[in-house]
Design a protein around this motif. Sequence first.
Motif, PDB file in Angstrom:
ATOM      1  N   ALA A 120      -4.474   1.489  -0.561  1.00  0.00           N
ATOM      2  CA  ALA A 120      -4.309   2.841  -0.019  1.00  0.00           C
ATOM      3  C   ALA A 120      -2.893   3.321  -0.283  1.00  0.00           C
ATOM      4  CB  ALA A 120      -4.580   2.822   1.482  1.00  0.00           C
ATOM      5  N   TRP A 121      -2.765   4.624  -0.496  1.00  0.00           N
ATOM      6  CA  TRP A 121      -1.470   5.258  -0.701  1.00  0.00           C
ATOM      7  C   TRP A 121      -1.002   5.772   0.663  1.00  0.00           C
ATOM      8  CZ3 TRP A 121      -1.064  10.559  -3.715  1.00  0.00           C
ATOM      9  CH2 TRP A 121       0.266  11.007  -3.674  1.00  0.00           C
ATOM     10  N   THR A 122      -0.036   5.085   1.274  1.00  0.00           N
ATOM     11  CA  THR A 122       0.464   5.500   2.590  1.00  0.00           C
ATOM     12  C   THR A 122       1.885   6.026   2.439  1.00  0.00           C
ATOM     13  OG1 THR A 122       1.599   3.484   3.294  1.00  0.00           O
ATOM     14  CG2 THR A 122      -0.807   3.514   3.524  1.00  0.00           C
ATOM     15  N   LEU A 123       2.442   6.520   3.536  1.00  0.00           N
ATOM     16  CA  LEU A 123       3.819   7.030   3.494  1.00  0.00           C
ATOM     17  C   LEU A 123       4.816   5.893   3.262  1.00  0.00           C
ATOM     18  CD1 LEU A 123       3.511   9.680   6.325  1.00  0.00           C
ATOM     19  CD2 LEU A 123       3.849  10.146   3.883  1.00  0.00           C
ATOM     20  N   ASP A 124       4.390   4.644   3.548  1.00  0.00           N
ATOM     21  CA  ASP A 124       5.251   3.474   3.277  1.00  0.00           C
ATOM     22  C   ASP A 124       4.823   2.740   2.015  1.00  0.00           C
ATOM     23  OD1 ASP A 124       6.436   3.930   5.785  1.00  0.00           O
ATOM     24  OD2 ASP A 124       4.852   2.759   6.761  1.00  0.00           O
ATOM     25  N   GLY A 125       4.253   3.431   1.086  1.00  0.00           N
ATOM     26  CA  GLY A 125       3.859   2.801  -0.168  1.00  0.00           C
ATOM     27  C   GLY A 125       2.404   2.344  -0.165  1.00  0.00           C
ATOM     28  N   MET A 126       2.056   1.555  -1.183  1.00  0.00           N
ATOM     29  CA  MET A 126       0.667   1.121  -1.355  1.00  0.00           C
ATOM     30  C   MET A 126       0.387  -0.072  -0.438  1.00  0.00           C
ATOM     31  SD  MET A 126      -0.128   3.367  -3.576  1.00  0.00           S
ATOM     32  CE  MET A 126      -1.778   2.900  -4.074  1.00  0.00           C
ATOM     33  N   LYS A 127      -0.776  -0.056   0.210  1.00  0.00           N
ATOM     34  CA  LYS A 127      -1.181  -1.165   1.096  1.00  0.00           C
ATOM     35  C   LYS A 127      -2.657  -1.478   0.821  1.00  0.00           C
ATOM     36  CE  LYS A 127       1.843   0.255   4.892  1.00  0.00           C
ATOM     37  NZ  LYS A 127       2.870  -0.762   5.056  1.00  0.00           N
ATOM     38  N   PRO A 128      -3.009  -2.766   0.835  1.00  0.00           N
ATOM     39  CA  PRO A 128      -4.413  -3.110   0.553  1.00  0.00           C
ATOM     40  C   PRO A 128      -5.349  -2.407   1.547  1.00  0.00           C
ATOM     41  CG  PRO A 128      -3.041  -5.086   0.717  1.00  0.00           C
ATOM     42  CD  PRO A 128      -2.169  -3.935   1.087  1.00  0.00           C
ATOM     43  N   TYR A 129      -6.481  -1.961   1.042  1.00  0.00           N
ATOM     44  CA  TYR A 129      -7.490  -1.381   1.940  1.00  0.00           C
ATOM     45  C   TYR A 129      -7.927  -2.431   2.951  1.00  0.00           C
ATOM     46  CZ  TYR A 129      -8.068   2.711  -1.086  1.00  0.00           C
ATOM     47  OH  TYR A 129      -7.871   3.848  -1.805  1.00  0.00           O
ATOM     48  N   VAL A 130      -8.326  -1.986   4.134  1.00  0.00           N
ATOM     49  CA  VAL A 130      -8.769  -2.900   5.191  1.00  0.00           C
ATOM     50  C   VAL A 130     -10.286  -2.792   5.347  1.00  0.00           C
ATOM     51  CG1 VAL A 130      -6.573  -2.697   6.422  1.00  0.00           C
ATOM     52  CG2 VAL A 130      -8.483  -1.168   7.011  1.00  0.00           C
ATOM     53  N   THR A 131     -10.839  -3.741   6.089  1.00  0.00           N
ATOM     54  CA  THR A 131     -12.269  -3.662   6.403  1.00  0.00           C
ATOM     55  C   THR A 131     -12.466  -2.554   7.433  1.00  0.00           C
ATOM     56  OG1 THR A 131     -12.500  -6.014   5.980  1.00  0.00           O
ATOM     57  CG2 THR A 131     -14.256  -4.955   7.258  1.00  0.00           C
ATOM     58  N   PRO A 132     -13.274  -1.551   7.116  1.00  0.00           N
ATOM     59  CA  PRO A 132     -13.417  -0.404   8.025  1.00  0.00           C
ATOM     60  C   PRO A 132     -14.319  -0.722   9.216  1.00  0.00           C
ATOM     61  CG  PRO A 132     -14.855  -0.131   6.131  1.00  0.00           C
ATOM     62  CD  PRO A 132     -14.064  -1.398   5.884  1.00  0.00           C
ATOM     63  N   HIS A 133     -14.229   0.119  10.212  1.00  0.00           N
ATOM     64  CA  HIS A 133     -15.137   0.068  11.364  1.00  0.00           C
ATOM     65  C   HIS A 133     -16.476   0.686  10.949  1.00  0.00           C
ATOM     66  CE1 HIS A 133     -16.856   0.904  15.282  1.00  0.00           C
ATOM     67  NE2 HIS A 133     -16.807   2.206  15.048  1.00  0.00           N
ATOM     68  N   ALA A 134     -17.563  -0.061  11.154  1.00  0.00           N
ATOM     69  CA  ALA A 134     -18.901   0.478  10.840  1.00  0.00           C
ATOM     70  C   ALA A 134     -19.292   1.471  11.931  1.00  0.00           C
ATOM     71  CB  ALA A 134     -19.915  -0.657  10.760  1.00  0.00           C
ATOM     72  N   LEU A 135     -19.589   2.682  11.515  1.00  0.00           N
ATOM     73  CA  LEU A 135     -19.876   3.764  12.479  1.00  0.00           C
ATOM     74  C   LEU A 135     -21.112   3.476  13.317  1.00  0.00           C
ATOM     75  CD1 LEU A 135     -19.106   6.702  10.072  1.00  0.00           C
ATOM     76  CD2 LEU A 135     -17.955   6.339  12.273  1.00  0.00           C
ATOM     77  N   GLU A 136     -21.002   3.783  14.609  1.00  0.00           N
ATOM     78  CA  GLU A 136     -22.174   3.776  15.496  1.00  0.00           C
ATOM     79  C   GLU A 136     -22.888   5.107  15.301  1.00  0.00           C
ATOM     80  OE1 GLU A 136     -22.240   1.446  18.313  1.00  0.00           O
ATOM     81  OE2 GLU A 136     -20.381   0.447  17.699  1.00  0.00           O
ATOM     82  N   ALA A 137     -24.165   5.140  15.620  1.00  0.00           N
ATOM     83  CA  ALA A 137     -24.935   6.378  15.416  1.00  0.00           C
ATOM     84  C   ALA A 137     -24.285   7.555  16.149  1.00  0.00           C
ATOM     85  CB  ALA A 137     -26.376   6.179  15.872  1.00  0.00           C
ATOM     86  N   ALA A 138     -23.804   7.340  17.376  1.00  0.00           N
ATOM     87  CA  ALA A 138     -23.203   8.444  18.149  1.00  0.00           C
ATOM     88  C   ALA A 138     -21.920   8.934  17.480  1.00  0.00           C
ATOM     89  CB  ALA A 138     -22.907   7.992  19.570  1.00  0.00           C
TER      90      ALA A 138
END
Length: 350
Positions: A120-138
């Motif tokens: 990911a391109w962040t304000l502090d440079g490139m950082k490895p993508y993380v495992t995202p939160h799987a969305l709940e239906a709500a």
Amino acid sequence: MCIRDRPNRVVMAPMTRNRAGPGNVPGPLNASYYAQRASAGLIVSEATQVSPQGLGYPGTPGIHSAEQVAGWRLVTDAVHRAGGRIFLQLWHVGRISHPALQPGGALPVAPSALAPAGQAWTLDGMKPYVTPHALEAAEIAGIVEDFRRGARHARQAGFDGVELHGANGYLIDQFLRDGVNRRTDRYGGSAQNRARFLLEVTAAVVGEWGGERVGVRLSPTNPYNDVTDSNPATTFATAVGALARFDLAYLHIVEPAASDPVAAGEMPDLKFFRKLWRGVLIGNKGYDLARAEATIRDGAADLVSFATLFLANPDLPERLRRGGPFNAPDRKTFYGGTAAGYTDYPPLGG
Ligand code: 8OZ
């Protein structure tokens, strides 16, 4: 404005330029850039996040705050004064983000808890993508509401319509493709279930605008942002077939490229969608004048969108009419920075 009433068949493709101001608010520089390109048959704005959670890069504009709506009003007024038409592209990046970019340092969200390859391109440079939160239906219902609010704000900001960013591995595309969507509820599994999020968002946005002011952009084979699908023809024929009931302004296809991975099933190219889609079809992917003319002449698409060629040539329709010449785009200034490489590409005779 109806999409069929445009002055020419040249669309300015949506392009991320990372030049919004603090608070992800567009300003006068962005207004100049778009107004310079007002001779397009239609401008599609850069991808614009519908919520703070939808953010994935520095300097991309939003459409969730009052300040952003006011900033976009500068853009739409400038484009309209210059005689143009502009749709806002509504966007949520899903897992293509990072806690450093998320409200409260939260995890980015996605249909399933699968980390994308890459950084990911962040304000502090490139950082490895993380495992995202799987969305709940709500939570999915809440994101549909974020798109609805973005569509409403786009009206308040004076746009002529909106395009849903369903392409390039962002949230809508993460739901569509079976390599990334491993859900076992009504949002995953069959192609119909994987299209459900796209269709719910489309229904919400059409509720604000009417179908004739809403376009959808899809990229059936593009692996960008680490997405894959085992049978893109089935996935996207299902999605596009279900979109038909909304009588949309157009379908905008990022066409298969030779470098895309080869998948099972029929090639989902313009011909494939022409057979399935009775409405206006926009083709996109590295077009030059000769290919664009052939595509329109053969009736393969109604309109063609140009990205980097439009970025570098503010008066692109006139240059296409004359057969050139064309300024060359400078990659070094594509993403972020100032007016250099943004509003200083010269028009013909300028
Ligand atoms: C380039 C850099 C960042 C984002 C897309 C919105 O590909 C983008 C994007 C492109 O759709």
